[in-house]
Design an enzyme around this catalytic site. Structure first.
Site, PDB file in Angstrom:
ATOM      1  N   GLY A   8       0.838  -1.192   0.000  1.00  0.00           N
ATOM      2  CA  GLY A   8       0.000   0.000   0.000  1.00  0.00           C
ATOM      3  C   GLY A   8       0.871   1.238   0.000  1.00  0.00           C
ATOM      4  O   GLY A   8       2.097   1.155   0.165  1.00  0.00           O
ATOM      5  N   ALA A  12      -0.219   4.180   4.659  1.00  0.00           N
ATOM      6  CA  ALA A  12      -1.522   3.501   4.593  1.00  0.00           C
ATOM      7  C   ALA A  12      -1.825   2.712   5.865  1.00  0.00           C
ATOM      8  O   ALA A  12      -2.984   2.448   6.169  1.00  0.00           O
ATOM      9  CB  ALA A  12      -1.587   2.580   3.377  1.00  0.00           C
ATOM     10  N   SER A  80       6.122  -1.891  -2.010  1.00  0.00           N
ATOM     11  CA  SER A  80       6.157  -2.767  -3.193  1.00  0.00           C
ATOM     12  C   SER A  80       5.152  -2.309  -4.253  1.00  0.00           C
ATOM     13  O   SER A  80       4.151  -2.977  -4.495  1.00  0.00           O
ATOM     14  CB  SER A  80       5.974  -4.234  -2.822  1.00  0.00           C
ATOM     15  OG  SER A  80       4.914  -4.476  -1.954  1.00  0.00           O
TER      16      SER A  80
END
Length: 169
Positions: A8, A12, A80
């Site tokens: 995220g 987040a 990621s």
């Protein structure tokens, strides 16, 4: 064993959720592999280029697999941003990989901004921040989709526990 791959935008709630989950599964074992901590150690030689982000994901996935093979479940907390990198991580980890999308709108993570990254990026002091001037490819079909701006921390943890079941750790 399980590898929960939390992805995220920065801010987040990935690490916050992983820590809350870890607290709720004790005395069972869950190790957290946090991207910020790993960048200060095994990935100190990497930057934030797409190639370096891919290498970071590869290293973390390999470490998660090693831990899983030793009977330890893992919560990986990495932005990621690339779907290709997350798919590579899934292949490296193998059985037990669970993609967890911690979904929060840009305006919410900017408001949270726990590390001041968005403020720095808006002032032009930071380049390549995921979600602003670097892309984030949201997962299309994650095993778990948590909306951290709309759902309480405890409700998110309960959702993770429900999806995983009592025998996953």
């Amino acid at each position: 064993m399980t590898t929960l791959w939390f992805t995220g935008l920065p801010g987040a709630g990935k690490t916050t959720l992983a820590r809350a989950l870890q607290d709720s599964v004790k005395p069972r074992h869950l190790i957290i592999l946090d991207g910020d901590e790993l960048r200060a150690s095994i990935s100190a030689d990497l930057g934030f280029s797409p190639e370096d982000r891919s290498e970071q994901a590869r290293r973390v996935a390999a470490l998660a697999r090693l831990l899983n093979n030793q009977g330890v479940s893992v919560a990986v907390c990495l932005v990621s941003p690339s779907s290709t990198d997350r798919e590579m991580a899934r292949q490296v980890v193998g059985t037990g990989f669970v993609e967890v999308f911690v979904d929060a709108p840009l305006e919410v993570v900017e408001e949270r901004d726990p590390k001041g990254l968005y403020a720095k990026a808006r002032r032009g002091e930071l380049k390549g921040l995921t979600g602003l001037d670097a892309p984030y490819e949201a997962p299309v079909a994650p095993e778990v989709h948590l909306r951290s701006a709309e759902t309480s921390l405890q409700e998110c943890v309960q959702e993770l526990l429900k999806v995983l079941g009592s025998g996953s750790f």
